[in-house]
Each structure stands twice: as C-alpha cells, then as structure tokens.
Design a protein around this motif. Structure first.
Motif, PDB file in Angstrom:
ATOM      1  N   GLY A  93       0.810  -1.202   0.000  1.00  0.00           N
ATOM      2  CA  GLY A  93       0.000   0.000   0.000  1.00  0.00           C
ATOM      3  C   GLY A  93       0.849   1.261   0.000  1.00  0.00           C
ATOM      4  N   LEU A  94       1.891   1.278   0.835  1.00  0.00           N
ATOM      5  CA  LEU A  94       2.794   2.418   0.869  1.00  0.00           C
ATOM      6  C   LEU A  94       3.533   2.561  -0.448  1.00  0.00           C
ATOM      7  CD1 LEU A  94       4.294   2.010   4.462  1.00  0.00           C
ATOM      8  CD2 LEU A  94       2.631   3.715   3.694  1.00  0.00           C
ATOM      9  N   PHE A  95       3.867   1.420  -1.079  1.00  0.00           N
ATOM     10  CA  PHE A  95       4.570   1.458  -2.354  1.00  0.00           C
ATOM     11  C   PHE A  95       3.723   2.158  -3.404  1.00  0.00           C
ATOM     12  CE2 PHE A  95       6.010  -0.129  -6.395  1.00  0.00           C
ATOM     13  CZ  PHE A  95       7.385  -0.208  -6.255  1.00  0.00           C
ATOM     14  N   ILE A  96       2.424   1.838  -3.436  1.00  0.00           N
ATOM     15  CA  ILE A  96       1.561   2.432  -4.439  1.00  0.00           C
ATOM     16  C   ILE A  96       1.315   3.904  -4.148  1.00  0.00           C
ATOM     17  CG2 ILE A  96      -0.738   2.333  -5.483  1.00  0.00           C
ATOM     18  CD1 ILE A  96       1.292   0.164  -6.323  1.00  0.00           C
ATOM     19  N   LEU A  97       1.205   4.274  -2.861  1.00  0.00           N
ATOM     20  CA  LEU A  97       1.069   5.688  -2.530  1.00  0.00           C
ATOM     21  C   LEU A  97       2.291   6.459  -3.017  1.00  0.00           C
ATOM     22  CD1 LEU A  97      -0.431   5.649   1.061  1.00  0.00           C
ATOM     23  CD2 LEU A  97      -1.542   6.414  -1.039  1.00  0.00           C
ATOM     24  N   TRP A  98       3.474   5.852  -2.880  1.00  0.00           N
ATOM     25  CA  TRP A  98       4.668   6.499  -3.413  1.00  0.00           C
ATOM     26  C   TRP A  98       4.619   6.583  -4.923  1.00  0.00           C
ATOM     27  CZ3 TRP A  98       7.734   3.397  -6.615  1.00  0.00           C
ATOM     28  CH2 TRP A  98       8.806   4.064  -7.206  1.00  0.00           C
ATOM     29  N   ALA A  99       4.010   5.569  -5.557  1.00  0.00           N
ATOM     30  CA  ALA A  99       4.045   5.485  -7.004  1.00  0.00           C
ATOM     31  C   ALA A  99       3.151   6.510  -7.679  1.00  0.00           C
ATOM     32  CB  ALA A  99       3.624   4.083  -7.462  1.00  0.00           C
ATOM     33  N   ILE A 151      10.879   3.987 -11.380  1.00  0.00           N
ATOM     34  CA  ILE A 151       9.970   3.393 -12.364  1.00  0.00           C
ATOM     35  C   ILE A 151      10.304   1.928 -12.564  1.00  0.00           C
ATOM     36  CG2 ILE A 151       9.420   3.366 -14.829  1.00  0.00           C
ATOM     37  CD1 ILE A 151       9.129   6.294 -14.790  1.00  0.00           C
ATOM     38  N   GLN A 152      11.599   1.596 -12.594  1.00  0.00           N
ATOM     39  CA  GLN A 152      11.983   0.198 -12.745  1.00  0.00           C
ATOM     40  C   GLN A 152      11.487  -0.632 -11.563  1.00  0.00           C
ATOM     41  OE1 GLN A 152      16.116  -0.419 -13.652  1.00  0.00           O
ATOM     42  NE2 GLN A 152      16.049  -2.600 -13.171  1.00  0.00           N
ATOM     43  N   ALA A 153      11.566  -0.086 -10.350  1.00  0.00           N
ATOM     44  CA  ALA A 153      11.068  -0.804  -9.180  1.00  0.00           C
ATOM     45  C   ALA A 153       9.560  -1.004  -9.262  1.00  0.00           C
ATOM     46  CB  ALA A 153      11.433  -0.040  -7.902  1.00  0.00           C
ATOM     47  N   LEU A 154       8.844   0.018  -9.735  1.00  0.00           N
ATOM     48  CA  LEU A 154       7.393  -0.106  -9.884  1.00  0.00           C
ATOM     49  C   LEU A 154       7.041  -1.150 -10.931  1.00  0.00           C
ATOM     50  CD1 LEU A 154       4.509   0.768  -9.330  1.00  0.00           C
ATOM     51  CD2 LEU A 154       4.853   2.726 -10.859  1.00  0.00           C
ATOM     52  N   VAL A 155       7.762  -1.157 -12.052  1.00  0.00           N
ATOM     53  CA  VAL A 155       7.504  -2.140 -13.105  1.00  0.00           C
ATOM     54  C   VAL A 155       7.751  -3.553 -12.594  1.00  0.00           C
ATOM     55  CG1 VAL A 155       8.375  -3.026 -15.319  1.00  0.00           C
ATOM     56  CG2 VAL A 155       7.862  -0.589 -15.058  1.00  0.00           C
ATOM     57  N   HIS A 166       7.431  -4.628  -9.549  1.00  0.00           N
ATOM     58  CA  HIS A 166       6.296  -4.936  -8.669  1.00  0.00           C
ATOM     59  C   HIS A 166       5.050  -5.239  -9.496  1.00  0.00           C
ATOM     60  CE1 HIS A 166       3.822  -4.835  -5.107  1.00  0.00           C
ATOM     61  NE2 HIS A 166       3.114  -3.821  -5.557  1.00  0.00           N
ATOM     62  N   MET A 167       4.821  -4.468 -10.564  1.00  0.00           N
ATOM     63  CA  MET A 167       3.648  -4.665 -11.414  1.00  0.00           C
ATOM     64  C   MET A 167       3.716  -5.990 -12.166  1.00  0.00           C
ATOM     65  SD  MET A 167       3.124  -0.809 -12.927  1.00  0.00           S
ATOM     66  CE  MET A 167       1.735  -1.258 -13.972  1.00  0.00           C
ATOM     67  N   ALA A 168       4.917  -6.409 -12.571  1.00  0.00           N
ATOM     68  CA  ALA A 168       5.051  -7.683 -13.275  1.00  0.00           C
ATOM     69  C   ALA A 168       4.650  -8.844 -12.367  1.00  0.00           C
ATOM     70  CB  ALA A 168       6.491  -7.855 -13.766  1.00  0.00           C
ATOM     71  N   GLU A 169       5.074  -8.779 -11.107  1.00  0.00           N
ATOM     72  CA  GLU A 169       4.680  -9.821 -10.148  1.00  0.00           C
ATOM     73  C   GLU A 169       3.174  -9.792  -9.904  1.00  0.00           C
ATOM     74  OE1 GLU A 169       6.966  -8.892  -6.716  1.00  0.00           O
ATOM     75  OE2 GLU A 169       8.894  -9.485  -7.602  1.00  0.00           O
ATOM     76  N   ASP A 170       2.631  -8.590  -9.750  1.00  0.00           N
ATOM     77  CA  ASP A 170       1.197  -8.446  -9.492  1.00  0.00           C
ATOM     78  C   ASP A 170       0.366  -8.940 -10.669  1.00  0.00           C
ATOM     79  OD1 ASP A 170      -1.165  -7.038  -8.007  1.00  0.00           O
ATOM     80  OD2 ASP A 170      -1.210  -6.212 -10.038  1.00  0.00           O
TER      81      ASP A 170
END
Length: 212
Positions: free
Chosen positions: A17-23, A40-44, A46-50
């Motif tokens: 949840g905190l990760f997405i608020l940061w995103a 952005i690479q860290a978000l991607v 996370h999104m690939a796993e999700d």
C-alpha cells in the motif's frame, strides 16, 4: 508471526500500500516531483509480479484453467512486443491508458457477477491502481498536455450468452498483460545491467588514465 505481534501478511499488505502511494505523484500532500528511472523500474518489477498473480487468480476463480484456454499467443495489438521500441518508456503511455480502460471494463463485468468486496474485485482494483501509478510516473518523466477525455456510455445489461465470452476475453487480456509486463521488466533490468557495466568500465578507464 513477527516478534512485534503483526502477521507477515499484514506487513506485506501495508508495504504494498505504501509502495503504491509512493508510485502515484501528488498523493498525501507530497509535491509533484519527476520520478527517477530507478523508481519506475522498481514499480515495473512490482507490477510484473502483481500481473502474474492477478492472472493466476482470475483464471482459477473464473473456472478457465482447463486446457489453458486463456493463454493465447495472439495478444491484442496494443499488448504486443517488443515492449521498448524507439520511443522507450515514453511509448508505454498509450499501452497503459488502454490497459487502465480494459481493467475498468473487466471490473464492470465482474461487478455484475460478484458481491461488493469480493476478492476478485479487490485484486482488479489494486492492479488498476498500479497501472494509474505507472501512468502518473510516466507523466512526471514526460510532461505532455492532457488529452480531452472521451465520454463513454455505460454498457447495458449483459446477456447470459455473453457472460462466458466476456470472462474469456478478460482472462486473455490479463494473460497478455502479464506477459507484456514480464517482458518489460526483463528489458528494463537488462538495460540497467548494461548501464552499470558501462559505468564501471568508464570508472576503470578513468583510473587507468590517471595512473599513466
């Protein structure tokens, strides 16, 4: 269970949840600041796993795991590779806009089939938030005038004969999205490794020249 009494699952949920608020720039009163490529690479990643987790859940939840009928090799044109073309990350925006709309369509269909608060609705909403987060970060990197939103008419009642077809179409989109994000993550990681190697070689070259 951790020593502070909080289950690991709860901590993981809070972390995400905190990760997405940061995103999503601008949330929580924070100033709008352009994100770094590393963020952005860290978000991607996370999104690939999700994306993979959402597809696996949807396929099983909707009874579509038999014979892997969702796992098509003919994705929609807007979800085909190569992921990073000449436009680089800038070219991702159109794909993410289409994916956000696709998730809304899948969610509307599932709302007709599930009670409020159902797990599948929660997972779809979470993935939609991540896609919006990536869009916000791309807008931070590549500011552009906001396009005028197009008005969409809400769909009418779904005929019973169309329910299975809509389930299957949604499942195939989620499969294609999961593959797309996996390829995007792999390409960004490969690009990061190349940049790291080039930077290391450059530093080594500078030290050698300084000694000579």
């Amino acid at each position: 269970m951790r020593c502070d009494g909080r289950p690991l699952g709860v901590l993981a949920a809070v972390t995400k949840g905190l990760f997405i608020l940061w995103a999503v720039p601008g949330q929580g009163g924070r100033p709008l600041q352009p994100p770094t490529l590393q963020q952005i690479q860290a978000l991607v990643r996370h999104m690939a796993e999700d994306a993979q987790e959402l597809f696996a859940f949807y396929e099983e939840n909707q009874g579509l795991a038999i014979n892997h009928i969702c796992r098509t090799n003919r994705p929609p044109e807007w979800l085909r590779g190569p992921v990073l073309g000449t436009g680089g990350l800038r070219g991702l925006r159109g794909t993410m806009v289409r994916m956000a709309q696709a998730l809304q369509d899948i969610t509307r269909h599932q709302q007709d089939l599930n009670p409020p608060g159902a797990e599948i609705l929660r997972r779809l909403a979470s993935t939609h938030l991540k896609v919006r987060g990536l869009l916000s970060n791309l807008d931070g990197l590549f500011p552009a005038p906001s396009p005028r939103p197009r008005r969409r008419h809400p769909p009418g009642p779904t005929a019973p004969t169309k329910v299975f077809r809509q389930k299957l179409e949604g499942c195939r989109i989620l499969w294609s999205y999961a593959r797309f994000m996996a390829k995007l993550n792999a390409q960004l990681e490969a690009r990061s490794r190349r940049a790291h190697r080039e930077k290391r070689r450059s530093r080594q070259g500078s030290r050698l020249r300084a000694r000579s």
